[in-house]
Design a protein around this motif. Structure first.
Motif, PDB file in Angstrom:
ATOM      1  N   UNK A  64      -5.582   0.577  -3.358  1.00 21.60           N
ATOM      2  CA  UNK A  64      -6.347  -0.273  -2.389  1.00 21.60           C
ATOM      3  C   UNK A  64      -6.514  -1.757  -3.153  1.00 21.60           C
ATOM      4  N   UNK A  65      -5.865  -1.950  -4.193  1.00 21.94           N
ATOM      5  CA  UNK A  65      -6.050  -3.145  -4.726  1.00 21.94           C
ATOM      6  C   UNK A  65      -5.480  -4.377  -3.757  1.00 21.94           C
ATOM      7  N   UNK A  66      -4.552  -4.272  -3.041  1.00 24.33           N
ATOM      8  CA  UNK A  66      -4.023  -5.539  -2.522  1.00 24.33           C
ATOM      9  C   UNK A  66      -5.010  -6.017  -1.208  1.00 24.33           C
ATOM     10  N   UNK A  67      -5.572  -4.838  -0.712  1.00 21.26           N
ATOM     11  CA  UNK A  67      -6.669  -5.279   0.190  1.00 21.26           C
ATOM     12  C   UNK A  67      -7.850  -5.854  -0.107  1.00 21.26           C
ATOM     13  N   UNK A 113      -8.920   9.874  -5.325  1.00 17.01           N
ATOM     14  CA  UNK A 113     -10.186   9.188  -5.901  1.00 17.01           C
ATOM     15  C   UNK A 113      -9.984   8.595  -7.305  1.00 17.01           C
ATOM     16  N   UNK A 114      -9.151   9.081  -8.101  1.00 18.10           N
ATOM     17  CA  UNK A 114      -9.147   8.197  -9.460  1.00 18.10           C
ATOM     18  C   UNK A 114      -8.200   7.002  -9.321  1.00 18.10           C
ATOM     19  N   UNK A 115      -7.143   7.154  -8.492  1.00 20.63           N
ATOM     20  CA  UNK A 115      -6.324   5.965  -8.304  1.00 20.63           C
ATOM     21  C   UNK A 115      -6.913   5.134  -7.046  1.00 20.63           C
ATOM     22  N   UNK A 116      -7.670   5.293  -6.365  1.00 17.54           N
ATOM     23  CA  UNK A 116      -8.442   4.489  -5.291  1.00 17.54           C
ATOM     24  C   UNK A 116      -8.311   3.059  -5.350  1.00 17.54           C
ATOM     25  N   UNK A 174       0.969  -1.191   0.118  1.00 20.62           N
ATOM     26  CA  UNK A 174      -0.013  -0.213   0.051  1.00 20.62           C
ATOM     27  C   UNK A 174       0.963   1.314   0.085  1.00 20.62           C
ATOM     28  N   UNK A 175       2.068   1.350   0.790  1.00 21.53           N
ATOM     29  CA  UNK A 175       2.760   2.420   0.954  1.00 21.53           C
ATOM     30  C   UNK A 175       3.510   2.640  -0.483  1.00 21.53           C
ATOM     31  N   UNK A 176       3.993   1.450  -1.244  1.00 19.97           N
ATOM     32  CA  UNK A 176       4.486   1.750  -2.413  1.00 19.97           C
ATOM     33  C   UNK A 176       3.772   2.246  -3.354  1.00 19.97           C
ATOM     34  N   UNK A 177       2.535   1.789  -3.465  1.00 20.32           N
ATOM     35  CA  UNK A 177       1.603   2.104  -4.364  1.00 20.32           C
ATOM     36  C   UNK A 177       1.111   3.580  -4.232  1.00 20.32           C
ATOM     37  N   UNK A 196      -6.594  19.902  -3.396  1.00 18.57           N
ATOM     38  CA  UNK A 196      -7.544  19.479  -4.543  1.00 18.57           C
ATOM     39  C   UNK A 196      -7.232  18.496  -5.435  1.00 18.57           C
ATOM     40  N   UNK A 197      -5.842  18.585  -5.887  1.00 17.65           N
ATOM     41  CA  UNK A 197      -5.179  17.720  -6.988  1.00 17.65           C
ATOM     42  C   UNK A 197      -4.826  16.548  -6.205  1.00 17.65           C
ATOM     43  N   UNK A 198      -4.599  16.384  -5.025  1.00 15.91           N
ATOM     44  CA  UNK A 198      -4.009  15.319  -4.191  1.00 15.91           C
ATOM     45  C   UNK A 198      -5.439  14.446  -4.087  1.00 15.91           C
ATOM     46  N   UNK A 199      -6.495  15.166  -3.634  1.00 13.84           N
ATOM     47  CA  UNK A 199      -7.598  14.384  -3.471  1.00 13.84           C
ATOM     48  C   UNK A 199      -8.100  13.911  -4.677  1.00 13.84           C
ATOM     49  N   UNK A 200      -8.019  14.648  -5.876  1.00 17.86           N
ATOM     50  CA  UNK A 200      -8.692  13.999  -7.025  1.00 17.86           C
ATOM     51  C   UNK A 200      -7.835  12.836  -7.335  1.00 17.86           C
TER      52      UNK A 200
END
Length: 102
Positions: free
Chosen positions: A80-83, A73-76, A32-35, A66-70
């Motif tokens: 969180x794929x491993x979870x 959201x886009x790369x969520x 998760x940290x790496x991703x 706002x950029x970090x939040x976007x």
């Protein structure tokens, strides 16, 4: 009617996710940290380069957040794929180790 309800209940119970234990989360945490690092570092580098080259929009704190939040959201699904894809080992084999016969 009772048998049908029981089968539906068992089917729903089988489809439920097993909650992750602390040990499972410790196994997943490095990926998760790496991703997250893979997503945030290029974004922050891009904002820094754009901000230093005269795009004053990226010098604003709220625009950066706002950029970090976007991006979050886009790369969520990627972050969180491993979870989402984690399959824990069988609980019965982990909690009940094989015993030696007397």
């Amino acid at each position: 009617m009772g048998k049908k309800r029981r089968e539906e209940k068992l089917k729903r119970k089988a489809q439920q996710r097993v909650p992750l234990s602390g040990r499972d989360m410790l196994r997943i945490f490095p990926s998760l940290l790496l991703r997250a690092f893979i997503v945030v570092m290029p974004l922050s580098l891009l904002m820094t380069i754009l901000g230093s080259n005269g795009v004053t929009l990226f010098n604003n704190f709220w625009v950066q957040m706002g950029t970090y939040l976007a991006a979050y959201i886009v790369f969520n699904r990627f972050i969180f794929g491993p979870i989402r894809n984690y399959q824990p080992t069988q609980a019965s084999s982990r909690n009940n180790p094989p015993r030696a016969k007397p």
